[in-house]
Write a protein that holds these residues in place. Sequence first.
Motif, PDB file in Angstrom:
ATOM      1  N   THR A  40       0.825  -1.208   0.000  1.00  0.00           N
ATOM      2  CA  THR A  40       0.000   0.000   0.000  1.00  0.00           C
ATOM      3  C   THR A  40       0.857   1.255   0.000  1.00  0.00           C
ATOM      4  OG1 THR A  40      -1.754  -1.180   1.166  1.00  0.00           O
ATOM      5  CG2 THR A  40      -1.811   1.233   1.237  1.00  0.00           C
ATOM      6  N   VAL A  41       0.528   2.194  -0.899  1.00  0.00           N
ATOM      7  CA  VAL A  41       1.290   3.434  -1.019  1.00  0.00           C
ATOM      8  C   VAL A  41       0.350   4.621  -1.199  1.00  0.00           C
ATOM      9  CG1 VAL A  41       3.397   2.417  -1.970  1.00  0.00           C
ATOM     10  CG2 VAL A  41       1.560   3.085  -3.517  1.00  0.00           C
ATOM     11  N   ASN A  42       0.792   5.787  -0.693  1.00  0.00           N
ATOM     12  CA  ASN A  42       0.099   7.051  -0.952  1.00  0.00           C
ATOM     13  C   ASN A  42       0.640   7.616  -2.262  1.00  0.00           C
ATOM     14  OD1 ASN A  42       0.053   6.677   2.073  1.00  0.00           O
ATOM     15  ND2 ASN A  42      -1.255   8.473   1.881  1.00  0.00           N
ATOM     16  N   ILE A  43      -0.190   7.625  -3.304  1.00  0.00           N
ATOM     17  CA  ILE A  43       0.237   8.205  -4.572  1.00  0.00           C
ATOM     18  C   ILE A  43       0.157   9.725  -4.497  1.00  0.00           C
ATOM     19  CG2 ILE A  43      -0.256   8.353  -7.053  1.00  0.00           C
ATOM     20  CD1 ILE A  43       1.009   5.757  -6.154  1.00  0.00           C
ATOM     21  N   THR A  44      -0.927  10.230  -3.894  1.00  0.00           N
ATOM     22  CA  THR A  44      -1.057  11.660  -3.596  1.00  0.00           C
ATOM     23  C   THR A  44      -1.559  11.758  -2.154  1.00  0.00           C
ATOM     24  OG1 THR A  44      -3.391  11.892  -4.248  1.00  0.00           O
ATOM     25  CG2 THR A  44      -1.730  12.063  -6.005  1.00  0.00           C
TER      26      THR A  44
END
Length: 306
Positions: free
Chosen positions: A115-119
């Motif tokens: 899981t990653v924060n793209i924005t």
Amino acid sequence: MNWIKVKIDYFSNTLEETKSKLINMFEEIGIKQIEVIDYFSDNSLDYNINFKKKSEIWSIIGYIVNNRFSKLKLNIISDKLKEFSLDDEEFMYEIYTSECSDDDWKDEWKKYFHTVNITDNIIIKPSWDDYEASEGETVIEIDPGMAFGTGTHETTALCVEFLEKYVPGKKKLLDIGCGSGILMLIGKILGVEKVVGIDIDSNVKDVVIENFEKNNIKDNYEIIIGDLVEDINEKYDLVVSNILVDVLTELLENIEKTLEKGATIIFSGIIKDKEEEFLRKTKEHNLIEIDRNEKNNWVSLVFKYN
């Protein structure tokens, strides 16, 4: 399908610049199936919550179809790495290869894609991770399967930031080189009425359908298997393409057939060194630059169709 997995462990004084060169090296010989591993090694100590060290050795992994051209591509990679080491005394590398199947390749993503924060507002998560959204966050579930695109690469992140900015009011989005469908999916979730993706990779269709189903989207999207815009017969008010700059340059020759008057076009995948040359080409096709952003030597540009 059988593949050859090529893993390059590398060190240099300019790790980000070196990473861009290695990605470009793979892409120049048509290898889009890549994984980029920054900071962490396979050493379990790197993942211990009480001892999280930053590794000076980074890795990049590419997947080559195991056919009669694979040996040629491996030789090109070897020659390029030798060139890099001659140009940069601080560049050191080790290269490893192994054979794998489609199932092996799909399972490899689970080691590195989380899981990653793209924005600030958009979160990308694979199906094997659990994530509880905070207020105002949009969580998109996506698995790359056998298609290119997880959202973690700088070029995709730049596209997503521009989609957040330019989607409002748009009715039809075309994603040229759609891969896993991540940009189509984000466009749809942000409010575009209809999204269409085209890709030359025949694996794409099933992957995109699966990713849309994971996010409970059942209609108003379409996937076309084809080369660039050859099979596109409609016009769109928003077009996005995150592919190699040389392919983007080729795309410019026919891009206008897809554009409504006043359409917004987002291009990404442009190495900074090639930006100026690409901008000169866009002026030949009634495209006016209206926005720009860059991350780690990658550039994304936004145009209005005049």
